[in-house]
Design an enzyme around this catalytic site. Structure first.
Site, PDB file in Angstrom:
ATOM      1  N   ASP A 152      25.149  18.081  -2.701  1.00 11.61           N
ATOM      2  CA  ASP A 152      24.929  17.172  -1.572  1.00 11.61           C
ATOM      3  C   ASP A 152      23.686  16.308  -1.790  1.00 11.61           C
ATOM      4  OD1 ASP A 152      24.054  20.018  -1.137  1.00 11.61           O
ATOM      5  OD2 ASP A 152      22.820  19.068   0.399  1.00 11.61           O
ATOM      6  N   ASP A 210      16.981  12.510  -2.023  1.00 10.31           N
ATOM      7  CA  ASP A 210      16.530  13.665  -1.246  1.00 10.31           C
ATOM      8  C   ASP A 210      15.373  14.398  -1.909  1.00 10.31           C
ATOM      9  OD1 ASP A 210      18.237  13.077   0.749  1.00 10.31           O
ATOM     10  OD2 ASP A 210      19.358  14.939   0.711  1.00 10.31           O
TER      11      ASP A 210
HETATM   12  P1  AMP Z   1      18.244  19.334   2.142  1.00  7.42           P
HETATM   13  O1  AMP Z   1      17.979  20.673   1.549  1.00  7.42           O
HETATM   14  O2  AMP Z   1      17.027  18.684   2.753  1.00  7.42           O
HETATM   15  O3  AMP Z   1      18.956  18.415   1.212  1.00  7.42           O
HETATM   16  O4  AMP Z   1      19.212  19.581   3.386  1.00  7.42           O
HETATM   17  C1  AMP Z   1      20.422  20.271   3.313  1.00  7.42           C
HETATM   18  C2  AMP Z   1      21.179  20.108   4.606  1.00  7.42           C
HETATM   19  O5  AMP Z   1      20.441  20.650   5.689  1.00  7.42           O
HETATM   20  C3  AMP Z   1      21.487  18.672   4.984  1.00  7.42           C
HETATM   21  O6  AMP Z   1      22.730  18.640   5.611  1.00  7.42           O
HETATM   22  C4  AMP Z   1      20.378  18.339   5.947  1.00  7.42           C
HETATM   23  O7  AMP Z   1      20.740  17.308   6.833  1.00  7.42           O
HETATM   24  C5  AMP Z   1      20.209  19.656   6.672  1.00  7.42           C
HETATM   25  N1  AMP Z   1      18.861  19.817   7.213  1.00  7.42           N
HETATM   26  C6  AMP Z   1      17.719  20.039   6.528  1.00  7.42           C
HETATM   27  N2  AMP Z   1      16.666  20.145   7.369  1.00  7.42           N
HETATM   28  C7  AMP Z   1      17.148  19.987   8.619  1.00  7.42           C
HETATM   29  C8  AMP Z   1      16.580  19.988   9.919  1.00  7.42           C
HETATM   30  N3  AMP Z   1      15.280  20.191  10.103  1.00  7.42           N
HETATM   31  N4  AMP Z   1      17.410  19.798  10.961  1.00  7.42           N
HETATM   32  C9  AMP Z   1      18.722  19.602  10.803  1.00  7.42           C
HETATM   33  N5  AMP Z   1      19.314  19.579   9.610  1.00  7.42           N
HETATM   34  C10 AMP Z   1      18.556  19.786   8.531  1.00  7.42           C
HETATM   35 MG    MG Z   2      19.855  16.812   1.136  1.00 11.38          MG
END
Ligand code: AMP
Ligand code: MG
Length: 483
Positions: A247, A257
């Site tokens: 993702d 990201d």
């Molecule tokens: P990441 O590890 O930042 O790439 O995030 C992985 C998933 O978790 C993605 O779908 C993000 O949108 C979601 N996500 C990460 N942090 C948050 C947060 N604080 N609130 C809601 N969704 C989150």
């Molecule tokens: Mg992400």
């Protein structure tokens, strides 16, 4: 003088069927304040440098105001996280506001969406500073990446391990479509949206393929090429992403990201930048292979559009594409011509760097000044190694190869300085900027770093300290997924 009133939105992604997203408004934050911005990114939207100062634009970048033409939405995607398929992710804290000049404008940290799962939809100031700085630093290094337009902070409390405060990064990218944007429909057994999304991405971002009778395998191969090039860029500059889940893999081959990323200080092939990555799945030297693994996931997700054979064929030459791109970049870093002796010189140097834990960036910058004359000792470079004898043996071979290549040292020096950065976003530099912002409300260090890293290849004598090895306290910095 173009201002935010002149932003002409033309929202391509929002015209796709709503199976790809949910329309959702940002949740406002109290007392937003512009922390910093990138003039280069502003220009991409056709905005003047002073447009950013307008309170209405700052409100928009805080998610507190919708400008005419914006159609906020959260995109749906899924992905393989640390090897396991997670069926529904999506923009859990990001909102696509719309598209201007071919650039999608996205707020990260804008509040909850239907894809937030247990999360609060927010991003903390600490990680937002890191994303803002690194996006623009990578761009300046010539590495494909999403861009960062602005960073807005709010006193809104956000709870992670400790209480922190909220921030929003405005990101720009031609597209935020990820490998996982396709996977979600593959696992839901919905071939039609896969085709619609592929057609959209091809038409918009791979237009040369749009008229092919069967564009899909070629498209997959193009993504393979871009991913191989990106991995070569990361390995050559010494960048570890930290969370290479599918993702977080851009369909355009962009760095996407920024979380617990890190640049190498001392050269350590097994460097793990993400404190939560206990098994080192995303260790520095694993990245090229993870790129291949992730492409296999994408290929699988695209099998409704092509045979399994065509899909595996399309990604088959990834190892060669990566090696070629990597060796090309490393040759340039060493200032060496093509040839088999070149390859062994490079590999032997890397082994020496690892054994002596030499700072990766400093080594290459000093290597630019290498004196290839017979008998030259190159003390500044030599001093980086504990095992001086081993260095001398290597240096003798290197000097010989340079003399054989017949390029004058001065000429080589100029070429090498254009590919070996002096300044990178070392963890401790980001940490200092974060501490000043979080503890003292002083954003000056962020602006200073931003300006410095916009010219990573230029000597900036007043910033000599920013090119030095990390101080001892830097070892204690831990960066994890929590952001
Ligand atoms: P990441 O590890 O930042 O790439 O995030 C992985 C998933 O978790 C993605 O779908 C993000 O949108 C979601 N996500 C990460 N942090 C948050 C947060 N604080 N609130 C809601 N969704 C989150
Ligand atoms: Mg992400």
């Amino acid at each position: 003088m173009p201002t935010h009133h002149d932003l002409a939105f033309d929202n391509g992604f929002a015209r796709l069927p709503d199976i790809f997203y949910s329309r959702v408004q940002a949740t406002p934050v109290p007392d937003p304040r512009l922390v910093c911005h990138s003039p280069g990114a502003l220009a991409l939207l056709g905005l003047d440098a002073d447009a950013i100062g307008h309170p209405e634009l700052v409100e928009a970048l805080a998610g507190n105001r919708v400008l005419p033409g914006m159609e906020p939405l959260a995109a749906l995607y899924a992905g393989h996280q640390f090897g396991h398929y997670v069926p529904q992710l999506g923009d859990g804290r990001a909102l696509l506001l719309g598209e201007v000049n071919g650039w999608e404008i996205q707020l990260k940290g804008a509040g909850r969406t239907p894809y937030s799962r247990g999360g609060d939809g927010r991003a903390v100031l600490r990680s937002s500073i890191r994303e803002f700085l690194c996006s623009e630093a990578m761009h300046a290094l010539g590495i494909p990446t999403t861009r960062a337009l602005a960073l807005v902070a709010s006193p809104l409390p956000v709870y992670r391990e400790d209480e922190e405060t909220a921030a929003l990064v405005t990101r720009l990218s031609p597209s935020f479509v990820r490998f996982g944007s396709f996977e979600v429909f593959y696992y839901r057994n919905q071939p039609e949206p896969i085709r619609q999304l592929a057609d959209y991405v091809i038409r918009r971002y791979y237009p040369a393929l749009a008229d092919l009778a069967d564009p899909y395998p070629v498209f997959l191969h193009e993504v393979t090429k871009r991913t191989a090039e990106l991995m070569a860029d990361w390995q050559a500059v010494g960048f570890a992403h930290g969370v290479m889940n599918t993702d977080n893999m851009s369909i355009l081959g962009l760095t996407l990201d920024y979380g617990p990323f890190g640049f190498l200080d001392a050269f350590d092939p097994g460097f793990i930048c993400n404190h939560s990555d206990t098994h080192g799945r995303y260790a520095f030297d694993q990245q090229p292979d993870v790129g291949a693994w992730n492409l296999t996931r994408l290929a699988q997700a695209l099998t409704p559009l092509m045979s399994v054979e065509a899909a595996s064929d399309a990604i088959r030459d990834y190892p060669q594409l990566f090696s070629r791109a990597y060796v090309e970049r490393m040759r340039a870093k060493f200032g060496l011509p093509a040839g088999s002796e070149t390859l062994s010189l490079i590999l032997d140097a890397l082994a020496l760097l690892a054994a002596n834990r030499v700072d990766y960036t400093i080594f290459f910058r000093r290597l630019c000044d290498f004196d290839s004359a017979v008998g030259a000792a190159n003390p500044a470079l030599r001093d980086l190694f504990l095992d001086r004898t081993a260095f001398d043996v290597w240096a003798l071979r290197y000097a010989g190869a340079l003399r054989d290549a017949g390029v004058a040292d001065a000429e080589r020096r100029t070429a090498m300085r254009a590919v070996n950065p002096k300044y990178i976003l070392r963890n401790h530099l980001a940490e200092t900027a974060i501490r000043r912002a979080a503890d003292e409300g002083d954003y000056g260090e962020i602006a200073r770093l931003h300006a410095l890293l916009t010219r990573p290849f230029d000597d900036q004598p007043e910033f000599e300290a920013y090119a030095a090895e990390p101080p001892d306290w830097a070892r204690k910095i831990e960066v994890s997924c929590s952001s």
